[in-house]
Design a protein around this motif. Structure first.
Motif, short mmCIF file in Angstrom:
data_model
loop_
_atom_site.label_atom_id
_atom_site.label_comp_id
_atom_site.label_asym_id
_atom_site.label_seq_id
_atom_site.Cartn_x
_atom_site.Cartn_y
_atom_site.Cartn_z
N LEU A 120 0.83 -1.20 0.00
CA LEU A 120 0.00 0.00 0.00
C LEU A 120 0.87 1.25 0.00
CD1 LEU A 120 -2.84 -0.79 2.58
CD2 LEU A 120 -3.04 -0.69 0.10
N GLU A 121 1.82 1.29 0.95
CA GLU A 121 2.64 2.49 1.09
C GLU A 121 3.45 2.78 -0.16
OE1 GLU A 121 6.19 4.47 3.79
OE2 GLU A 121 5.38 2.52 4.35
N TYR A 122 4.06 1.75 -0.73
CA TYR A 122 4.92 1.95 -1.89
C TYR A 122 4.18 1.70 -3.20
CZ TYR A 122 8.91 2.09 1.31
OH TYR A 122 9.79 2.43 2.30
N GLY A 123 3.63 0.52 -3.35
CA GLY A 123 3.01 0.15 -4.62
C GLY A 123 1.81 1.00 -4.97
N VAL A 124 0.83 1.07 -4.04
CA VAL A 124 -0.39 1.81 -4.33
C VAL A 124 -0.13 3.30 -4.37
CG1 VAL A 124 -2.76 2.27 -3.55
CG2 VAL A 124 -1.81 -0.03 -3.35
N SER A 125 0.78 3.78 -3.49
CA SER A 125 1.05 5.23 -3.51
C SER A 125 1.70 5.65 -4.82
CB SER A 125 1.93 5.62 -2.32
OG SER A 125 3.25 5.12 -2.45
N VAL A 126 2.46 4.77 -5.46
CA VAL A 126 3.00 5.10 -6.79
C VAL A 126 1.86 5.40 -7.75
CG1 VAL A 126 4.14 4.14 -8.82
CG2 VAL A 126 5.19 3.89 -6.59
N SER A 127 0.79 4.61 -7.67
CA SER A 127 -0.36 4.85 -8.53
C SER A 127 -0.98 6.21 -8.24
CB SER A 127 -1.41 3.75 -8.31
OG SER A 127 -0.86 2.47 -8.57
N GLY A 384 -6.58 7.37 0.94
CA GLY A 384 -6.99 6.96 2.29
C GLY A 384 -6.42 5.61 2.67
N LEU A 385 -6.50 4.65 1.76
CA LEU A 385 -6.01 3.31 2.06
C LEU A 385 -4.49 3.29 2.20
CD1 LEU A 385 -7.17 0.50 2.52
CD2 LEU A 385 -6.90 0.03 0.09
N THR A 386 -3.81 4.08 1.38
CA THR A 386 -2.36 4.18 1.49
C THR A 386 -1.95 4.78 2.83
OG1 THR A 386 -2.15 4.48 -0.90
CG2 THR A 386 -0.28 5.16 0.45
N THR A 387 -2.68 5.81 3.27
CA THR A 387 -2.37 6.49 4.53
C THR A 387 -2.52 5.55 5.72
OG1 THR A 387 -3.00 8.66 3.67
CG2 THR A 387 -3.05 8.37 6.05
N ILE A 388 -3.62 4.84 5.80
CA ILE A 388 -3.84 3.97 6.97
C ILE A 388 -2.84 2.82 6.98
CG2 ILE A 388 -5.58 2.44 5.91
CD1 ILE A 388 -7.07 2.50 8.58
N GLY A 389 -2.49 2.31 5.81
CA GLY A 389 -1.49 1.24 5.75
C GLY A 389 -0.14 1.71 6.24
N THR A 390 0.23 2.94 5.85
CA THR A 390 1.52 3.50 6.27
C THR A 390 1.54 3.76 7.76
OG1 THR A 390 1.74 4.53 4.10
CG2 THR A 390 3.17 5.35 5.86
N LEU A 391 0.44 4.30 8.30
CA LEU A 391 0.36 4.56 9.74
C LEU A 391 0.48 3.26 10.54
CD1 LEU A 391 -2.45 7.25 9.71
CD2 LEU A 391 -0.12 7.59 10.55
N ALA A 392 -0.14 2.20 10.04
CA ALA A 392 -0.04 0.91 10.72
C ALA A 392 1.41 0.41 10.73
CB ALA A 392 -0.94 -0.12 10.03
N ILE A 393 2.11 0.57 9.60
CA ILE A 393 3.52 0.18 9.53
C ILE A 393 4.35 0.97 10.53
CG2 ILE A 393 5.58 0.23 8.06
CD1 ILE A 393 3.64 -0.20 5.67
#
Length: 481
Positions: A120-127, A384-393
């Protein structure tokens, strides 16, 4: 080697991670070509992009002039976690970043889910970043020629188009550069990082000439809830600083340079973001900035009464966002390499070309996968999904510091988290606070995403784990004796 800790978790020790990756020598076929300056530029390149050039307007819509406070709140969350990344990056300088840190402290299952969230943080955020690039490319074309790409070719179906062709193109161009070699990629990223900082400084110089105190009132009309929601969105602007730790096997003197680069990046970026937010709102007011695409170009156009200045800002944004695509894709390929090395992902991701010293197949697979959502999704869907995934990491990384201090007190640490254990605990708390601000619909999406990850681990990762296979071989060998 003991593949299980006393509490039964399958853990890979820090010493084993370093030894397997060759982190204190040459890293797993990779070359050490990045010095501190290039690493800082790489970090800035991974951070400054869509979040400030495109996402600023969304944060302003939630918080109003108090968006400056939202940026500070997001920055504080990052600073506490940056301390933890700096300690772990200096102690375990490998390409796996937070995935490897979790493996060394909390076990394989948690590490896999962290790696899953890194998609999410890397792959989806690239999108998401590529979609933002497409918006500013059209702004640049309009300012230069008066012509724009038709919506059918520059936006996904959710935004009135058919396919976002520019978003796909910038991803493919980044892949071409990445497979050529880290020296070329790092050099290009450094040049683009310097340029983007220069463009933001130019924006500040222009916007502050029209600054009016009255545009900052009412300062916090949406109250604390607006500031919190704005911070959750503003946090997307900081995503990427941890990409510095993914370069652990390609950095000179990584135990020294990784902690230094992380702290420098966070400091520089925070000052820039707060200044840009205040300048934009002070120049036009929050209502004029909120929910506007290419907001920084809009501000400059209004202040100067010409499209020339806005075109320069758009050019800077095109360069800035392209550098984020390059840096974040780099991080994703190195995460997959580390997971593949551990048997948790297919072996194709760990293969390094002897000619270029880069994971060529890995890079092209990543490019193909992230190009699909970039072509057909809107920016709002993935942020939104990228943000929550990064915060969890980030929450896990702070916990990893606590766990490793207890399990490996004698581990060589070139940087230590200040105010331990208060600092990592505050890091966890701030992450949870911003997760709360993302909203229940994002929580549900994230829960489903984690559930899918747990199934993938059970069906593939757990069985393919090289740590588990080594333990079985040791057990069978011992029984035979």
């Amino acid at each position: 080697m003991s593949p299980k800790s006393p509490n039964g978790l399958r853990i890979k020790s820090p010493d084993q991670l370093v030894a397997e990756s060759g982190a204190d020598l040459e890293g797993h076929g990779l070359k050490r070509t990045m010095g501190l300056f290039q690493l800082v530029c790489f970090g800035v390149g991974a951070i400054v992009g869509t979040g400030i050039f495109v996402g600023l307007s969304d944060s302003v819509a939630e918080a109003g002039p108090a968006v400056a406070v939202s940026f500070v709140l997001a920055a504080v969350t990052c600073i506490f976690t940056a301390f933890s990344f700096a300690e772990l990056g200096g102690a375990i300088p490998v390409s796996g970043s937070s995935y490897s840190f979790a493996y060394a402290s909390l076990g394989e299952r948690v590490a896999f889910l962290v790696g899953w969230c890194l998609f999410l943080e890397y792959g989806v955020s690239v999108s998401a970043v590529a979609v933002g690039w497409s918006q500013y490319l059209n702004e640049l074309l309009n300012s230069l020629t008066g012509w724009e790409l038709p919506a059918a070719l520059s936006a996904g179906p959710g935004e009135g188009g058919a396919v976002n062709l520019p978003a796909v193109v910038v991803i493919l161009l980044a892949a071409v550069l990445l497979v050529r070699g880290i020296r070329e990629s790092a050099g290009a990223t450094a040049a683009m990082a310097v340029l983007k900082i220069g463009i933001l400084l130019l924006f500040l110089a222009i916007a502050f000439t029209a600054f009016e105190d009255g545009n900052l009132t009412p300062f916090a009309g949406a109250g604390v809830s607006g500031i919190t929601a704005g911070a959750s969105l503003a946090f997307f602007s900081f995503i990427g600083f941890d990409a510095v730790t993914t370069a652990g096997e390609e950095v000179k003197d990584p135990r020294r340079n990784i902690p230094l680069a992380i702290m420098i990046c966070i400091g520089v970026v925070t000052l820039l973001y707060v200044a840009v937010a205040l300048a934009a709102i002070g120049a036009l007011g929050s209502d004029a900035v909120a929910d506007k695409p290419a907001a920084l170009s809009l501000v400059v156009n209004e202040v100067t009464g010409s499209t020339v200045g806005g075109g320069v800002i758009a050019f800077g944004a095109v360069v800035a966002i392209a550098s984020v695509v390059l840096a974040v894709m780099y991080g994703q390929t190195r995460i997959l390499m580390s997971m593949s090395r551990d048997g948790l992902m297919p072996r194709v991701f760990e293969r390094v070309s002897p000619r270029t010293s880069t994971p060529v197949a890995n890079t092209w697979i990543v490019a193909a996968v992230v190009a699909v959502p970039a072509a057909f999704s809107s920016l709002d869907v993935v942020v939104g999904l990228t943000t929550i995934g990064t915060l969890a990491i980030m929450a896990v990384v702070n916990i990893a510091v606590l766990a490793l201090r207890r399990s490996h007190p004698g581990l060589r640490r070139t940087f230590r988290v200040p105010l331990y254990p208060v600092s990592p605990l505050l890091g966890v708390g701030f992450c949870l606070y911003l997760i709360w601000g993302t909203g229940w619909s994002t929580w549900v999406q994230f829960a489903v995403f984690l559930a899918v990850g747990a199934v993938v681990y059970a069906l593939y990762g757990r069985r393919g784990s090289r740590l588990a296979k080594a333990a079985d071989q040791a057990l069978n060998g011992g029984s035979a004796q």
